[in-house]
Each structure stands twice: as C-alpha cells, then as structure tokens.
Design a protein around this motif. Sequence first.
Motif, PDB file in Angstrom:
ATOM      1  N   ILE A   1       1.603  -5.302   8.164  1.00  0.00           N
ATOM      2  CA  ILE A   1       1.247  -5.456   6.751  1.00  0.00           C
ATOM      3  C   ILE A   1      -0.022  -4.637   6.540  1.00  0.00           C
ATOM      4  CG2 ILE A   1       0.482  -7.058   4.962  1.00  0.00           C
ATOM      5  CD1 ILE A   1       2.246  -9.187   6.275  1.00  0.00           C
ATOM      6  N   ARG A   2       0.078  -3.567   5.796  1.00  0.00           N
ATOM      7  CA  ARG A   2      -1.028  -2.614   5.685  1.00  0.00           C
ATOM      8  C   ARG A   2      -2.128  -3.105   4.744  1.00  0.00           C
ATOM      9  NH1 ARG A   2       1.798   3.423   5.447  1.00  0.00           N
ATOM     10  NH2 ARG A   2       3.535   3.008   6.886  1.00  0.00           N
ATOM     11  N   SER A   3      -1.759  -3.634   3.595  1.00  0.00           N
ATOM     12  CA  SER A   3      -2.773  -4.083   2.645  1.00  0.00           C
ATOM     13  C   SER A   3      -2.155  -4.982   1.591  1.00  0.00           C
ATOM     14  CB  SER A   3      -3.450  -2.885   1.961  1.00  0.00           C
ATOM     15  OG  SER A   3      -2.525  -2.194   1.131  1.00  0.00           O
ATOM     16  N   PHE A   4      -3.023  -5.778   0.954  1.00  0.00           N
ATOM     17  CA  PHE A   4      -2.592  -6.604  -0.171  1.00  0.00           C
ATOM     18  C   PHE A   4      -3.747  -6.744  -1.141  1.00  0.00           C
ATOM     19  CE2 PHE A   4      -2.161 -10.796  -2.261  1.00  0.00           C
ATOM     20  CZ  PHE A   4      -1.022 -10.506  -2.999  1.00  0.00           C
ATOM     21  N   ASP A   5      -3.488  -6.492  -2.403  1.00  0.00           N
ATOM     22  CA  ASP A   5      -4.485  -6.625  -3.452  1.00  0.00           C
ATOM     23  C   ASP A   5      -4.205  -7.925  -4.205  1.00  0.00           C
ATOM     24  OD1 ASP A   5      -5.992  -6.558  -5.778  1.00  0.00           O
ATOM     25  OD2 ASP A   5      -5.780  -4.398  -6.061  1.00  0.00           O
ATOM     26  N   PRO A   6      -5.037  -8.951  -4.005  1.00  0.00           N
ATOM     27  CA  PRO A   6      -4.768 -10.262  -4.621  1.00  0.00           C
ATOM     28  C   PRO A   6      -4.982 -10.291  -6.128  1.00  0.00           C
ATOM     29  CG  PRO A   6      -6.889 -10.301  -3.494  1.00  0.00           C
ATOM     30  CD  PRO A   6      -6.268  -8.967  -3.180  1.00  0.00           C
ATOM     31  N   VAL A   7      -5.611  -9.266  -6.673  1.00  0.00           N
ATOM     32  CA  VAL A   7      -5.803  -9.205  -8.129  1.00  0.00           C
ATOM     33  C   VAL A   7      -4.581  -8.567  -8.792  1.00  0.00           C
ATOM     34  CG1 VAL A   7      -7.214  -8.322 -10.006  1.00  0.00           C
ATOM     35  CG2 VAL A   7      -8.308  -9.093  -7.880  1.00  0.00           C
ATOM     36  N   ALA A   8      -4.180  -7.401  -8.279  1.00  0.00           N
ATOM     37  CA  ALA A   8      -3.035  -6.681  -8.854  1.00  0.00           C
ATOM     38  C   ALA A   8      -1.698  -7.204  -8.337  1.00  0.00           C
ATOM     39  CB  ALA A   8      -3.163  -5.190  -8.554  1.00  0.00           C
ATOM     40  N   GLY A   9      -1.725  -7.890  -7.182  1.00  0.00           N
ATOM     41  CA  GLY A   9      -0.475  -8.372  -6.587  1.00  0.00           C
ATOM     42  C   GLY A   9       0.328  -7.273  -5.926  1.00  0.00           C
ATOM     43  N   THR A  10      -0.340  -6.207  -5.503  1.00  0.00           N
ATOM     44  CA  THR A  10       0.368  -5.088  -4.864  1.00  0.00           C
ATOM     45  C   THR A  10       0.265  -5.194  -3.347  1.00  0.00           C
ATOM     46  OG1 THR A  10      -1.631  -3.739  -5.157  1.00  0.00           O
ATOM     47  CG2 THR A  10       0.112  -3.512  -6.799  1.00  0.00           C
ATOM     48  N   LEU A  11       1.405  -5.079  -2.714  1.00  0.00           N
ATOM     49  CA  LEU A  11       1.536  -5.218  -1.263  1.00  0.00           C
ATOM     50  C   LEU A  11       2.026  -3.912  -0.660  1.00  0.00           C
ATOM     51  CD1 LEU A  11       1.803  -7.223   1.283  1.00  0.00           C
ATOM     52  CD2 LEU A  11       4.211  -7.404   0.577  1.00  0.00           C
ATOM     53  N   VAL A  12       1.433  -3.505   0.458  1.00  0.00           N
ATOM     54  CA  VAL A  12       1.883  -2.320   1.180  1.00  0.00           C
ATOM     55  C   VAL A  12       2.231  -2.739   2.605  1.00  0.00           C
ATOM     56  CG1 VAL A  12       1.346   0.016   1.934  1.00  0.00           C
ATOM     57  CG2 VAL A  12       0.409  -0.829  -0.224  1.00  0.00           C
ATOM     58  N   VAL A  13       3.479  -2.501   3.010  1.00  0.00           N
ATOM     59  CA  VAL A  13       3.943  -2.934   4.327  1.00  0.00           C
ATOM     60  C   VAL A  13       4.717  -1.826   5.030  1.00  0.00           C
ATOM     61  CG1 VAL A  13       4.125  -5.367   3.675  1.00  0.00           C
ATOM     62  CG2 VAL A  13       6.095  -3.874   3.378  1.00  0.00           C
ATOM     63  N   ASP A  14       4.771  -1.935   6.359  1.00  0.00           N
ATOM     64  CA  ASP A  14       5.647  -1.069   7.136  1.00  0.00           C
ATOM     65  C   ASP A  14       7.098  -1.482   6.894  1.00  0.00           C
ATOM     66  OD1 ASP A  14       3.578   0.336   8.245  1.00  0.00           O
ATOM     67  OD2 ASP A  14       3.657  -0.648  10.200  1.00  0.00           O
ATOM     68  N   ALA A  15       7.998  -0.539   7.091  1.00  0.00           N
ATOM     69  CA  ALA A  15       9.417  -0.792   6.825  1.00  0.00           C
ATOM     70  C   ALA A  15      10.029  -1.830   7.748  1.00  0.00           C
ATOM     71  CB  ALA A  15      10.198   0.515   6.935  1.00  0.00           C
ATOM     72  N   GLY A  16       9.468  -1.985   8.949  1.00  0.00           N
ATOM     73  CA  GLY A  16      10.050  -2.905   9.921  1.00  0.00           C
ATOM     74  C   GLY A  16       9.612  -4.345   9.781  1.00  0.00           C
ATOM     75  N   CYS A  17       8.792  -4.655   8.791  1.00  0.00           N
ATOM     76  CA  CYS A  17       8.358  -6.037   8.577  1.00  0.00           C
ATOM     77  C   CYS A  17       9.539  -6.918   8.186  1.00  0.00           C
ATOM     78  CB  CYS A  17       7.291  -6.101   7.491  1.00  0.00           C
ATOM     79  SG  CYS A  17       5.697  -5.423   7.987  1.00  0.00           S
ATOM     80  N   ILE A  18       9.611  -8.122   8.759  1.00  0.00           N
ATOM     81  CA  ILE A  18      10.681  -9.067   8.451  1.00  0.00           C
ATOM     82  C   ILE A  18      10.409  -9.711   7.086  1.00  0.00           C
ATOM     83  CG2 ILE A  18      11.871 -11.163   9.197  1.00  0.00           C
ATOM     84  CD1 ILE A  18      12.353  -8.793  11.032  1.00  0.00           C
ATOM     85  N   LEU A  19      11.434  -9.807   6.270  1.00  0.00           N
ATOM     86  CA  LEU A  19      11.284 -10.335   4.909  1.00  0.00           C
ATOM     87  C   LEU A  19      10.647 -11.716   4.894  1.00  0.00           C
ATOM     88  CD1 LEU A  19      11.760 -10.338   1.856  1.00  0.00           C
ATOM     89  CD2 LEU A  19      14.145 -10.993   2.293  1.00  0.00           C
ATOM     90  N   GLU A  20      11.116 -12.624   5.729  1.00  0.00           N
ATOM     91  CA  GLU A  20      10.596 -13.992   5.726  1.00  0.00           C
ATOM     92  C   GLU A  20       9.125 -14.020   6.132  1.00  0.00           C
ATOM     93  OE1 GLU A  20      12.439 -18.266   6.781  1.00  0.00           O
ATOM     94  OE2 GLU A  20      12.403 -16.861   8.470  1.00  0.00           O
TER      95      GLU A  20
END
Length: 483
Positions: free
Chosen positions: A111-130
Amino acid sequence: MKRDTRFSQLNSRHVQYFKDLLGGGSAVIDGVSVDASADLEPFNSDWMRKYKGHTKLVIKPASTEEISQALKYCNDNMLAVVPQGGNTGLVGGSVPVYDEIVLSTSRINTIRSFDPVAGTLVVDAGCILESVDQFLADKGYIFPLDLGAKGSCQIGGNVATNAGGLRLLRYGSLHGNVLGLEVVLPDGTIMDDLTTLRKNNTGYDLKQLFIGGEGTLGIITGVSILCPQRSQAVNVAFFALESFEKVQHAYREAKQQLSEILSAFELMDGRSQDLVHNVTNKKRPLEGDHPFYCLIETSGSNAEHDKEKLHQFLEHVMSEEIVSDGTLADNASQMQSLWSWREGITECLGHWGGVYKYDVSIPLSDLYELVEDTRARLSSAGLVGDTNEHPVVAVVGYGHMGDSNLHLNVATRRFDKAVEEKLEPFVYEWIAKRNGSISAEHGLGLQKKPYIGYSRSETMIRLMKQIKELFDPRGIMNPYKYI
C-alpha cells in the motif's frame, strides 16, 4: 486453435535470465530444466478447473522495474506472457493456453499511500482486495468494490477485468473510481499515469484502455483509486416475492423510498435458495417457498433513521402486496447470516460437480426471462433431472438488480458436450436480440472470444484490434484471448 509459431520455445538460457534478474528462489518456478508440475499446477488452471494451460515457467517480479525488464526481454525474444493476479476469473483470461510464461503480480503488494482527507488510495497491483478494505476500515473508509473472491483476488486483476460486484449500485464502476494507473507496456516502457487528481482533462484518458483490458495491452502495476467514507450505519432486509414483475416493482419502490442510502439490491431466484438450503442445511430466513427473494442493504450515517426508513419501506411493499414476506436484521451477526444466502450461492452450485456460468447484462424488463428460456430449453432436451443420467441439476438465476447484471448458472453433475451445445450460442444469440452484453463482469477471456460479435459491432472490433496492434505489435501479451 493452434499455438502461434511466431512465439519462441522456452529454453534454459531464457530461464537463467529470469533467475539472474529476479534472484531465483521462490521468484522463479522453473519447469524447463526440472519437473515442477505440482508447483506449476495452480498457475496452469483456473479456480473452477475448467481451463488448463501448459506453462513451464512462472516468474514473480518484486517491483515495477523488474516487470519492465522482464517484459522487455520477452518482447525482444518473442516470448508470450500471461499476467496473473489472484487467478479468480471465470472465463480463462488469466491462465495460459499453451506454454506462455506466467507473470505473477503476487510479490508487488505494498500500500503506497493514502490521503485521509481526499480519500485517495495508491496501491500495488498485487494487493489483496480484502486486505486493502481492512486497511481502509481502520481509516474510516471503504474500497468501492466488493466480491465473493475478495480474500484472494488482487486489485490489479480487479481493474484489468473491470470487476463490478456488490457495491456498484452505490459507488459505480471502476471506470469512474480509478484515478490513475501505472502500467508496464509490452516493450518494457513504464506508463506512469498514477495521478490522484479527480479532474485531469489533458488529452486522452489512456488509463481507461487498461480498465477491462484483461492484460492484453500491458501489465497494471499500480492503481490510484477514490475511496468513499465507510458508512456508520448499515442495515439489511431480506424478503420474498411471487413474480419477477413484483421484483421490478419492489426495486422501483426501493429507489424512490431509500434513494441515497440504498447500497445493494440483490436478486435470487427460489431454486438458487433451495440449493443453498440443501447444501448447507441452514434454517431459512423466511417460512415457505417462494419464486424470488431479494436482499436490500442500506448504508448511511444514522442507524436509527436508516433502519426506520427501511422498516417503513418493508411495511409499504408488504401492505401493497408487492412483497409476500420479509425480515430485517437486528445486528451484525444477522446481517452476515442474511448475506450468506446471497454470497453462498456460488460455492453451493459447485456441490454436484461442474457449473456453466454466464455473467451478463440484460435490460431489466427481460432480465429473468433468459433463465426461464434456458431452463425450458435444457428440460425439453431431457438434460435436467434428479438422477445421474441427467447431467443438469438445476438452472438458476441471481445477480445485481441495480446494474441489470444477471448470473445465469447451470449446475451440473459433470461437464457435458450435450449441455454445451444447447447453451452456446443460444445464450449469446438471446442476449444479442435484446441489445444486452455477453460479459457484464469478468471480461471475455478465452471462453467468450468467439462470441464478441454478439455484443460489439465490426467497427468496434476493428478499432480494438488497431489499439492492440499499436500497444503490442508483436502480440506477446495474453495471446489467444479476445483480441
């Protein structure tokens, strides 16, 4: 279909290159120099065991840069590649057809980053959905996608197949929620469009080509996505209906009365619920047998207010005799129990042997008619029955009313050519006559490759081929599939 002779045969020199690049060990499963059949088996077969390839090499890069170097080498040496995430697809899109190299994204899972104000998440493709959804839950947010395979499917694969699932009614499709992508193209070029902006109107929106592209144009390595706030109040209702006309009426009433808090409206026919009951032996939520059942979920910010609205809705549709019977969940345990009658269908259908699955979109007024016509066609051919000489156990229909998405499933004791001949192309012809889509979710893959013309015009198919030739002129990416 025959193996494309343009592609090179794997040899020990190729294998050694990947071992040197990736460090060997678990990053490379080598079936060229040794017998690795057991280790390769999970990558060669889909989870339904319907499609089986013959790869002799699986590579697991640990970064976008390693994927870039691997694809460049494959492109230079004419080695065909199949991208593979959680391998939970239903149309053979993520397994090799012949001896293509499987490139697994399982090791790029940060999980590369998450902005708790904007709600934008940046993740690697291999991250499991759950796992990603659990991460977001701790932050008060939710991933805008929910699937039965969430425990093993990967975000990159979800985007590559434009997965829909249970939350589409509330949050929309990935085409609207994905803000940016990082993609490695077939020649190794890294396309960095991993923006977190909601508005970016500068030229062509190229990321859309890879959402639903099934890995035919490149490999998604990173995803930027907009995530909504997690609702503080969730309520669930389960009710029975006597006809599909009343299902449609109930759906209209739900949209009108529940509007902004309506997050799911799931349809299940009586036969699907009979199968779940027979396999699990669980106590049914409602007394008696009914032709149709629906599950409604609401998600809002005020539990008492939302529950009262749902209670009033249920009272209204029952007093108007739209709904025959219904129940409201009182707590999280009861909600989970009611959802299990919908989410448990898929697993229970495979209890007797095989399942023929069609995930399609049809105008709502005609949605269930396909199930009835298919059931009648198989029954008249003497293929449906309670004994072993009949290959078909049942024909059922369920799905997402909110996006006109029907899951037509034929549960069988065994895969049988006679059943297949009655199903195809009948199902696709039926859908084409009503201007539906032969693939609502999961994509086309290998299964629906011959039938793309039932949903796309010659002009559209020609344009798709031109795009494929532009991005992948050597044709190494996920060959033999729909392009």
